[in-house]
Write an enzyme that holds these catalytic residues in place. Structure first.
Site, PDB file in Angstrom:
ATOM      1  N   GLU A 129       0.848  -1.190   0.000  1.00  0.00           N
ATOM      2  CA  GLU A 129       0.000   0.000   0.000  1.00  0.00           C
ATOM      3  C   GLU A 129       0.888   1.247   0.000  1.00  0.00           C
ATOM      4  OE1 GLU A 129      -4.116   1.320   2.185  1.00  0.00           O
ATOM      5  OE2 GLU A 129      -2.449   0.777   3.467  1.00  0.00           O
ATOM      6  N   GLY A 263       2.957   1.920  10.906  1.00  0.00           N
ATOM      7  CA  GLY A 263       2.730   1.240  12.168  1.00  0.00           C
ATOM      8  C   GLY A 263       2.318  -0.205  11.947  1.00  0.00           C
ATOM      9  N   ALA A 264       1.435  -0.414  10.959  1.00  0.00           N
ATOM     10  CA  ALA A 264       0.973  -1.765  10.645  1.00  0.00           C
ATOM     11  C   ALA A 264       0.289  -1.724   9.287  1.00  0.00           C
ATOM     12  CB  ALA A 264       0.006  -2.267  11.722  1.00  0.00           C
ATOM     13  N   MET A 265       0.037  -2.919   8.727  1.00  0.00           N
ATOM     14  CA  MET A 265      -0.602  -3.027   7.417  1.00  0.00           C
ATOM     15  C   MET A 265      -1.582  -4.182   7.424  1.00  0.00           C
ATOM     16  SD  MET A 265      -1.040  -1.885   4.436  1.00  0.00           S
ATOM     17  CE  MET A 265      -2.271  -2.609   3.361  1.00  0.00           C
ATOM     18  N   GLU A 266      -2.810  -3.907   6.980  1.00  0.00           N
ATOM     19  CA  GLU A 266      -3.936  -4.818   7.127  1.00  0.00           C
ATOM     20  C   GLU A 266      -4.036  -5.874   6.049  1.00  0.00           C
ATOM     21  OE1 GLU A 266      -5.584  -1.145   4.820  1.00  0.00           O
ATOM     22  OE2 GLU A 266      -4.150  -1.528   6.440  1.00  0.00           O
ATOM     23  N   HIS A 299      -7.457  -2.019  15.038  1.00  0.00           N
ATOM     24  CA  HIS A 299      -7.566  -1.214  13.810  1.00  0.00           C
ATOM     25  C   HIS A 299      -7.346  -2.098  12.580  1.00  0.00           C
ATOM     26  CE1 HIS A 299      -6.727   2.688  11.555  1.00  0.00           C
ATOM     27  NE2 HIS A 299      -6.226   1.776  10.726  1.00  0.00           N
ATOM     28  N   GLU A 300      -6.282  -2.898  12.609  1.00  0.00           N
ATOM     29  CA  GLU A 300      -5.968  -3.723  11.437  1.00  0.00           C
ATOM     30  C   GLU A 300      -7.006  -4.828  11.231  1.00  0.00           C
ATOM     31  OE1 GLU A 300      -3.810  -2.341   9.644  1.00  0.00           O
ATOM     32  OE2 GLU A 300      -3.160  -1.023  11.264  1.00  0.00           O
ATOM     33  N   GLU A 322      -9.600   4.085   6.424  1.00  0.00           N
ATOM     34  CA  GLU A 322      -8.822   4.473   7.599  1.00  0.00           C
ATOM     35  C   GLU A 322      -9.653   5.145   8.686  1.00  0.00           C
ATOM     36  OE1 GLU A 322      -6.160   3.162   7.986  1.00  0.00           O
ATOM     37  OE2 GLU A 322      -5.446   2.681   5.980  1.00  0.00           O
TER      38      GLU A 322
END
Length: 853
Positions: A129, A263-266, A299-300, A322
């Site tokens: 992404e 921070g992170a990726m879904e 969140h993810e 988001e």
């Protein structure tokens, strides 16, 4: 004649769509290379003499199209750098209908933190992404082109190989190599395809309603996976229940990566994290760390529905992903652990978004995205926090049940497909019977937010709205209007009354409900509205006298609003400082945190050196009684609220006021903690204690922190020791911190944070700022492959203080244009101009106020 692909804004034509990818990728970790083959099943709505798909820095060596029982070879295979595409031209038109494109290619791992990159020693991972799948696979790399993926990976025999689907088969290939085949995925956009290859270990799988959940990390960090695993297991069924749709991606793998840009990726079924956002030791982690990991994990996982199951059509609706995941994470974590009061952290994010949204250079929540560089810049506070706050405001207007019913309808209606903003609003409107499209589009379609002026005449409120700008006088001629859903709370003796007002006009009068004239009026009850409030003098005095009757969120919002009014020139600094003194009896740790933040900003940016001792005395007056009452040691079973009140007091007294006694005590306790006495320093005090010890530290402490950083496995502590190296205020040690910023000793993912710490350091700021400008190409060469980090470095320049530094920043950024950071440059410079003007406007007034105390 130019070809459409020669423009960087080129978008793929929609007449040709992929339906399935069957890809094999062979990964060479030592050589940092890969090669691949794939079969892409296509559906063409019309004939064409060329096919265009994305490929960036790939060498496409073979292409064959099978269609209508024929095999077509392209006459040419032409890569186009401007649009990161490859054009396959055919000698005769390709007929409409179904076809299969077969491709072969080679490529190299990237030197940054996107595409397929080295995320640690012998560990490769993907980050696609917004638009970097094209760096690994030739593909239709836009979110509107969802297709099923079946992936086979060839890798070293000893490596763990993870992808979106569950592994279905594994076979040996020969000396030191293996092939792993994965289950086919549901339809996915390319940015959610993922791969991790290397030496990692996983926790035992936990089945959640038949879905296996595992958390992975480097082998030495496996003991730190338990908390993140527990969060995922707890929140996954809550998310299923909310959406009314079962989890769709077969399994959940969470992987902590040593090097990670965001921070992170879904990624569907394979969620990747920066280690500090996933891994922790519950015995030594602060409550803030636990909340952060819980929020990021949730969140993810929320994205598995909002983004993965239903996907935005194009990046201008990134906020659909988001904002919803941001809001949903806090909602679910609050249900799981209500004692944490996580909505107060949500309000901190909202306040930061309001600060950004008060600039001329802000953008709407739903912003026009013309190319993928602009898509990268859309990952900001407006998209996440403002978007989430507006969703919360709309939920408050519709009610929880009607809002949830609308979300469930949206999920059913657009299952496995794509959607745009109006699809969501239509579903919410249909479920609630309310004009949601009109209300919502007014908030997401234009930049900024309102300032609501509140004056009271007896029982009548006079309300006026205008757009709020943080620049004094900037709102002249702006005629923006919002439908503002006000929740007004007013108190009369022991009775409190609440009423709702939808302010649509520029000005309105409202009769307050109840009997006697109220003692105070709060015009943003529960602080759920995305607007600022300016009370008239009598109203501000009344609410200041009644501050103890407000909820913590309302007290925080009052401080935030009044500080914003100082910034825009509508309040004098002495009025704000007078308000601060009314919080002498404050006992809520979240409100104390807001006070510390405001006082820290004054200390960093506005104070003259000659006023620091008097300002420190003010801080001691406000916070000294807390530490005196609580002491440094936590009692057995002590409540989190008490521990966090102590932490706020220690930060205020040691970090802001620089009390010698507090600094000395913190350093002594830290040394005992390092020596093995884990009771010497309560976990919530560790961050502030390390910062204080570093500021006052000598060369031996610098080397001790450096050695601790080098051997630390806990990512939170490792980051803490690293940033401490940028915080030493001894000039010689500050110079060593400056030098470190230009070495590989600072991990790539932490470069921007290290730069920010140096620019926040009174001693290091000037020498580092000069070095950064003189040696920019060296630093830029390191971070240019990680555009998000590059933007964060630009934003860190906002810590500069003086007018000469502003002028130097303007000249430097004009001389070094950064296409990936155009928005960050505009916003940072605008904010810095305002901060410098604020310093010049208020510094003398602060001095007079302090002298008169």
């Amino acid at each position: 004649m130019p070809h459409p692909t020669d423009e960087r804004t080129f978008r793929l034509p929609t007449h040709l769509r992929p339906t399935r990818y069957d890809a094999t990728l062979s990964v060479d970790l030592e050589g940092k290379r890969f090669s691949g083959t794939e079969r892409v099943e296509l559906a063409a709505a019309q004939p064409a003499d060329e096919l265009v798909l994305h490929a960036a820095e790939l060498d496409v060596t073979r292409a064959t199209l099978r269609v209508a029982d024929r095999v077509l070879e392209p006459a040419s295979i032409t890569p186009v750098a401007a649009s990161e595409t490859v054009v396959l031209r055919f000698a005769e038109p390709v007929p409409a209908g179904a076809g299969t494109l077969e491709l072969a290619w080679t490529g190299r791992m990237t030197g940054g933190l996107r595409g397929l990159y080295l995320a640690g020693s012998g560990l490769a991972a993907t980050q696609f992404e917004a638009a970097d799948a094209r760096r690994v696979f030739p593909c239709f790399d836009e979110p509107g082109f969802k297709a099923r993926w079946r992936l086979v990976v060839e890798a070293p025999a000893a490596a763990v190989v993870l992808s979106n689907g569950a592994p279905e088969r594994e076979e040996a290939l020969g000396p030191g190599r293996k092939r792993v085949g994965f289950a086919e995925t549901p339809p996915l956009p390319t940015y959610l395809v993922a791969l991790v290859v290397g030496p990692i270990d996983g926790s035992p799988a936990t089945s959640v309603r038949g879905v296996p959940v595992r958390t992975w990390a480097s082998p030495e960090k496996l003991p730190l996976t338990g908390f993140g695993q527990d969060v995922a297991v707890a929140v996954l069924p809550r998310l299923e229940d909310y959406f009314g749709v079962p989890y769709a991606f077969g399994k959940v793998d969470q992987v902590g990566l040593p090097e990670f840009e965001a921070g992170a990726m879904e990624n569907a079924g394979l969620i990747t994290f920066r280690e500090v956002a996933l891994l922790l030791d519950p015995q030594t982690a602060s409550l803030a760390q636990k909340k952060r990991v819980a929020e990021v994990v949730t969140h993810e996982l929320a994205h598995q529905w909002f983004g993965n199951w239903v996907t935005m059509t194009w990046w201008d609706d990134l906020w659909l992903n988001e904002a919803f995941a941001t809001w949903m994470a806090f909602k679910i974590v609050d249900r799981w652990n209500p004692a944490w009061r996580v909505w107060l952290e949500f309000d901190q994010g909202k306040a930061a978004a309001m600060h950004l949204d008060a600039l001329r250079s802000t953008h709407p929540i739903r912003a026009e995205i013309r190319d993928v560089n602009a898509a990268g810049e859309a990952f900001d506070l407006i998209t996440y926090e403002k978007g989430g706050a507006v969703l919360r405001m709309i939920e408050g207007y519709l009610g929880e049940e009607r809002f949830r019913d609308g979300i469930r309808l949206y999920m059913r209606r657009h299952a496995q497909g794509n959607a745009v903003a109006d699809d969501l609003w239509s579903a919410l409107g249909e479920a609630s019977g309310e004009p949601v499209v009109e209300l919502a589009n007014a908030w997401i379609g234009k930049p900024g937010f309102p300032l609501v002026r509140v004056a009271r005449e007896g029982r009548r409120l006079v309300l006026e709205q205008r757009r709020f700008f943080s620049e004094p006088g900037a709102g002249e001629g702006d005629d923006s209007l919002w439908p503002v859903p006000l929740v007004v709370r007013h108190g009369d003796g022991e009775r409190v009354t609440e009423q709702r007002v939808l302010l649509r006009e520029r000005r309105a009068e409202v009769e307050l409900a109840g009997g006697a004239e109220p003692a105070y009026v709060c015009a943003n009850a529960a602080a759920t509205g995305f607007y600022r409030v300016a009370y008239d003098a009598a109203g501000l005095d009344a609410i200041g006298r009644a501050v103890g009757r407000l909820a913590p969120a309302e007290r925080i919002q009052l401080l935030s609003d009044e500080w914003a009014l100082v910034r825009c020139g509508e309040r004098e600094i002495d009025a704000f400082l007078d308000l601060v003194t009314r919080f002498g009896a404050e006992a809520d740790h979240a409100v104390l945190d807001e006070l510390v933040a405001r006082l820290s900003a004054i200390d960093h940016r506005l104070l003259a050196d000659g006023d620091r001792l008097r300002f420190a005395a003010l801080v001691v007056t406000l916070f000294g009684p807390h530490l005196a009452a609580l002491g440094w040691d936590a009692a057995p079973g002590e409540a989190d609220a008490v521990r966090l009140r102590r932490a706020a007091a220690v930060r205020a007294l040691g970090v802001v006021a620089r009390s010698a006694g507090v600094v000395g005590e913190a350093a002594a306790r830290l040394d005992r903690w390092i020596a093995g006495d884990r009771k010497a320093l309560e976990p919530n005090l560790h961050d502030a204690s390390v910062a204080m010890a570093a500021r006052a530290g000598d060369a031996s402490r610098f080397e001790r922190f450096r050695a601790l950083f080098a051997k630390e496995t806990d990512p939170a502590f490792r980051r803490r020791w690293l940033l401490a190296l940028a915080s030493f205020e001894d000039p010689n040690l500050a110079a060593r911190g400056v030098e470190l910023a230009f070495t590989d000793e600072v991990p790539l993912q932490d470069v921007a944070s290290f730069v920010a710490a140096l620019l926040a350091n009174r001693t290091a700021r000037r020498p580092f700022w000069e070095r950064l400008r003189a040696d920019w190409e060296r630093l830029h060469a390191r971070v240019k492959g990680a555009p998000m980090l590059l933007r964060r470095i630009v934003e860190a320049m906002g810590a500069l203080v003086e007018r000469r530094e502003l002028e130097e920043a303007e000249a430097f950024l004009a001389a070094h244009p950064l296409d990936e950071a155009r928005q960050a440059i505009a916003q940072t410079l605008e904010r810095l101009r305002q901060d410098v003007a604020l310093r010049e406007r208020t510094q003398a007034g602060i001095g007079r106020w302090l002298e008169a105390r």
